[in-house]
Design an enzyme around this catalytic site. Structure first.
Site, short mmCIF file in Angstrom:
data_model
loop_
_atom_site.label_atom_id
_atom_site.label_comp_id
_atom_site.label_asym_id
_atom_site.label_seq_id
_atom_site.Cartn_x
_atom_site.Cartn_y
_atom_site.Cartn_z
N LYS A 60 19.36 1.56 102.95
CA LYS A 60 19.60 1.89 101.55
C LYS A 60 20.64 2.99 101.41
O LYS A 60 21.37 3.08 100.42
CB LYS A 60 18.30 2.32 100.86
CG LYS A 60 17.15 1.34 101.02
CD LYS A 60 17.46 -0.04 100.46
CE LYS A 60 16.42 -1.06 100.89
NZ LYS A 60 16.87 -2.44 100.78
N LYS A 113 12.51 7.98 98.49
CA LYS A 113 12.53 6.60 98.98
C LYS A 113 12.87 6.57 100.46
O LYS A 113 13.51 7.49 100.97
CB LYS A 113 13.61 5.80 98.22
CG LYS A 113 13.22 5.43 96.81
CD LYS A 113 14.41 4.79 96.15
CE LYS A 113 14.02 3.55 95.38
NZ LYS A 113 15.22 2.91 94.79
N GLY A 166 10.32 -2.97 98.33
CA GLY A 166 9.02 -3.44 97.87
C GLY A 166 8.08 -2.33 97.45
O GLY A 166 6.88 -2.52 97.44
N GLY A 167 8.63 -1.17 97.11
CA GLY A 167 7.77 -0.09 96.63
C GLY A 167 7.04 0.64 97.73
O GLY A 167 6.26 1.56 97.47
N HIS A 201 13.78 -2.34 84.85
CA HIS A 201 14.19 -2.92 86.12
C HIS A 201 14.77 -4.31 85.84
O HIS A 201 14.06 -5.22 85.47
CB HIS A 201 12.98 -2.99 87.05
CG HIS A 201 13.29 -3.61 88.37
ND1 HIS A 201 13.14 -2.94 89.55
CD2 HIS A 201 13.77 -4.83 88.68
CE1 HIS A 201 13.51 -3.73 90.54
NE2 HIS A 201 13.88 -4.89 90.04
N HIS A 211 4.67 0.47 91.43
CA HIS A 211 6.03 0.08 91.84
C HIS A 211 6.11 -1.34 92.36
O HIS A 211 7.06 -1.72 93.01
CB HIS A 211 6.59 1.02 92.90
CG HIS A 211 6.52 2.46 92.47
ND1 HIS A 211 7.19 2.94 91.39
CD2 HIS A 211 5.82 3.49 92.98
CE1 HIS A 211 6.91 4.22 91.23
NE2 HIS A 211 6.09 4.58 92.18
N GLU A 252 19.50 -5.55 92.52
CA GLU A 252 18.59 -4.87 91.60
C GLU A 252 19.29 -3.69 90.93
O GLU A 252 19.95 -2.89 91.60
CB GLU A 252 17.35 -4.35 92.34
CG GLU A 252 16.48 -5.46 92.90
CD GLU A 252 15.12 -4.94 93.40
OE1 GLU A 252 14.25 -5.77 93.65
OE2 GLU A 252 14.95 -3.71 93.54
N ARG A 256 17.48 -11.89 100.50
CA ARG A 256 16.55 -13.00 100.77
C ARG A 256 16.20 -13.66 99.45
O ARG A 256 16.60 -13.20 98.39
CB ARG A 256 15.28 -12.44 101.39
CG ARG A 256 14.71 -11.32 100.50
CD ARG A 256 13.32 -10.93 100.81
NE ARG A 256 13.00 -9.63 100.27
CZ ARG A 256 12.57 -9.40 99.04
NH1 ARG A 256 12.43 -10.39 98.18
NH2 ARG A 256 12.30 -8.18 98.62
#
Lengths: 503, 167
Positions: A118, A159, A165-166, A209, A236, A276, A294
């Site tokens: 990320k 993060k 995926g939270g 989101h 989340h 996202e 994916r």
């Protein structure tokens, strides 16, 4: 297909079933893989062949690159579809598949690697002019992170660099809580991803989101298939998604779509992926969050509104085919909503519930689609994600789609484990959701103390139970069950929901 | 015939008497004529008075799961006579809940953050469980002293297994 004749689906549950269905329609043979916990499960029953992987623990079965590749070798599969979760965003896996001379149905390993980190992804987007959330990614020292958080301003979001995926994500309301949150997030990140690097982002409190589906072929064409709004989340994790987003107008949609295409092109993306964004509804600004390299859980709503089968296109693209349509030819038709049906208890902190699905009867009707991973008699175990099924409703307008979904939820019978079906219906009936204004904190704020209607002693339930006990000889009478089991007042022998310590 | 069903701490009685057309059901001083119009495995349609009602159902030991129009009911068939023991059972339950800390779901013990004999504050994290890829904090429901620790780091626990005891 030119090259793909047999696909090994390296996954389980509803997504494996869904991929196998697409393969069958394309005339491609399918191989299921399974662990000790899932012999004879629905995804195994849906395949042409099945290959045993290993013990129930994911690390020794669905997450084992070696075992999945061995299964592909013994079954002579020529391609592997990773689904979502498990190995789907593992660049080493994608690379190993290619090195064995097999086709990986997904992007190139380099693109997965670039987006999977990320921190690197943020840097690449910034270089390409795609807006990112104000944040800090330069160091991992507690002191540096503390200083950066002060500068960004609280609340701040912690993060994991390898996250998604939270998981290993923490909202930190103030300075006092930062160190503890960093510790917990590091532990979770190390455990989930084997990489404890963290970064900070400004927490956009009333954010929306919104993500864009992209599709890119090997011949240089990258298209977007419009947005999905996924603001309805608990802890989340998304529970309700819809498209089109009630927030976007044509201008903003075009801008964000172009940014999504730019993001995909920045890493040489091929196949289906999702970009996202978090949108600040007050300022109508959007920021890149991450790219999921994916197929996405919520892909069906895009399929319903665009009329394109994403899994089939994934396979065709992996087979080398070119996308035959242009951006201008794509349109959104009607409105689609997806509800994620989980085996969990919304009245008890959404804790997963496990057990045998004694009876499952899915809803049917015009515009209703049910992507289920389980049928009557299947077991929901502790080893895997508690997603039972995805229920999708498609109608002409948002309002009609909501009503269609609510009617379908009320027709959806799952007996044997607690599910969130009643909770989903309650969320859909909320005026804020119906006004299209719900943000990512909506569920927490409005449904924190939600309880189902606990009225158990209705005439319907009591008379129904008595009729069952009268008419069905196989159902044991109360005397029979308790007799022979020793002291009937022993709380440990009681077969009901009695729990010490439960509120 | 008389049937008793339990939900939570409450028990209700329903009586079913065979008639020439079906049954007469009574509960809470009310009664209805009942006719079973369709009876398939797991699905039953009855006329409850004038109302046609279809239920999906399943039985699991003593449990009866019943579904109709978005509502799921879980009743437990029982022979408990309600007035007899209810008061005492409730007292025992309330007391035990304060004392014993149970696993809310099956999982693995990832870390233990207290030792036997330690004083604990209300809300203090005692044990970290890992279940379904999540970290679950087991917190003290009240202040006290950790009397016994019944699990070790790394072990698997079942739902409702006693993890530790506070006094």
């Amino acid at each position: 297909m030119d090259k793909i004749h047999k696909v090994l689906v390296a996954n389980r549950g509803e997504i494996a079933v869904r991929i196998m269905r697409a393969c069958r329609e394309l005339g491609i043979h399918t191989v299921a893989v399974y662990s000790d916990a899932e012999q004879g499960s629905f995804h195994v029953r849906s395949a042409d062949e099945a290959c045993f992987l290993g013990p129930a623990a994911p690390s020794e079965s669905y997450l084992s690159i070696e075992r999945v590749l061995e299964a592909a070798r013994t079954t002579h599969a020529d391609a592997i579809h990773p689904g979502y979760g498990f190995l789907s965003e593992n660049a080493d896996f994608a690379q190993a598949v290619r090195e064995k001379g097999l086709i990986f149905i997904g992007p190139r390993p380099e693109a997965i690697r670039a987006m999977g980190d990320k921190v690197e992804a943020r840097a690449r987007m910034q270089a390409r002019g795609v807006p990112t959330v104000p944040g800090y990614q330069e160091s991992n020292e507690d002191a540096a992170l503390e200083r950066a958080a002060d500068k960004i301003g609280y609340p701040v979001l912690v993060k994991a660099a390898a996250g998604g995926g939270g998981k290993a994500m923490r909202v930190v309301p103030g300075r006092e809580e930062l160190l503890e949150a960093l510790g917990a997030a590091r532990r979770e990140a190390r455990h989930a991803f084997g990489d404890e690097r963290l970064f900070l982002e400004k927490y956009i409190e009333k954010g929306r989101h919104i993500e864009f589906q992209v599709l890119a072929d090997e011949h240089g064409k990258t298209l977007h298939l419009f947005e999905r709004e996924c603001s309805i989340q608990r802890r989340h994790q998304k529970i309700i998604e819809e498209t089109p987003s009630p927030l976007l107008n044509a201008e903003m949609r075009a801008k964000m779509g172009a940014a999504a295409v730019a993001a995909a092109e920045a890493v040489g993306y091929v196949n289906a992926g999702t970009v996202e964004f978090i949108v600040d509804p007050a300022e109508r600004e959007f920021y890149f969050l991450e790219m999921n390299t994916r197929l996405q859980v919520e892909h069906p709503i895009t399929e319903m509104t665009t009329g394109l089968d994403l899994v089939k296109w994934q396979i065709r693209i992996a087979d080398g085919q070119a996308l035959p349509f242009r951006q201008a030819e794509l349109a959104q038709r009607g409105h689609a909503i997806e509800c994620r049906v989980y085996a969990e208890d919304p009245a008890n902190r959404f804790l997963p519930s496990t057990g045998c699905l004694l009876r499952v009867v899915g809803p049917r009707g015009p515009g209703i689609r049910l992507d289920s991973g389980y049928e009557t008699g299947d077991e929901v175990t502790v080893y895997y994600d508690p997603l039972v099924a995805k229920l999708i409703a498609h109608a002409e307008t948002r309002d009609e789609a909501v009503h269609r979904m609510r009617a379908a939820l009320q027709d959806y019978c799952v007996l044997g484990v607690t599910t969130n079906v009643e909770f989903l219906d309650a969320v859909l009936s909320h005026p804020e959701f119906n006004a299209g204004q719900a943000t990512t904190t909506f569920v927490e704020e409005e449904f924190g103390a939600w309880q189902p209607n606990k009225e158990a002693f209705t005439p319907l339930a009591l008379v129904g139970a008595a009729l069952i006990d009268t008419l069905t000889p196989a159902v044991k009478s109360a005397e029979e069950e308790i007799g022979g089991k020793g002291n009937r007042f022993d709380p440990w022998r009681r077969n009901d929901t009695f729990r010490i310590g439960a509120k | 015939m008389r049937f008793r069903y339990q939900s939570g701490d409450e028990i209700r009685t329903v009586d079913l008497v065979k008639t020439s057309t079906g049954y007469r059901a009574s509960m809470n001083g009310q009664d209805w004529p009942v006719v079973v119009v369709r009876n398939e495995p797991g699905e039953l349609t009855m006329m409850l008075g004038d109302e046609p009602l279809t239920i999906q159902w399943a039985a699991d030991g003593m449990r009866r799961w019943i579904f109709n129009r978005g509502k799921t009911f879980m009743l437990t068939a029982t022979t408990f006579i309600p007035s007899e023991r209810k008061g005492r059972r409730e007292r025992e339950q309330a007391h035990a809940g304060e004392r014993m800390i149970l696993a809310p779901m099956p999982g693995h013990v990832r870390a233990i953050q207290v030792a036997e004999g330690d004083g604990v504050a209300k809300g203090q994290t005692l044990i970290l469980l890992e279940a379904m890829k999540m970290e679950i904090r087991i917190q003290a429901p009240r202040a006290g002293r950790l009397k016994r620790l019944l699990v070790q780091k790394g072990v698997s626990v079942e739902r409702d297994q006693v993890l530790c005891e506070i006094e």
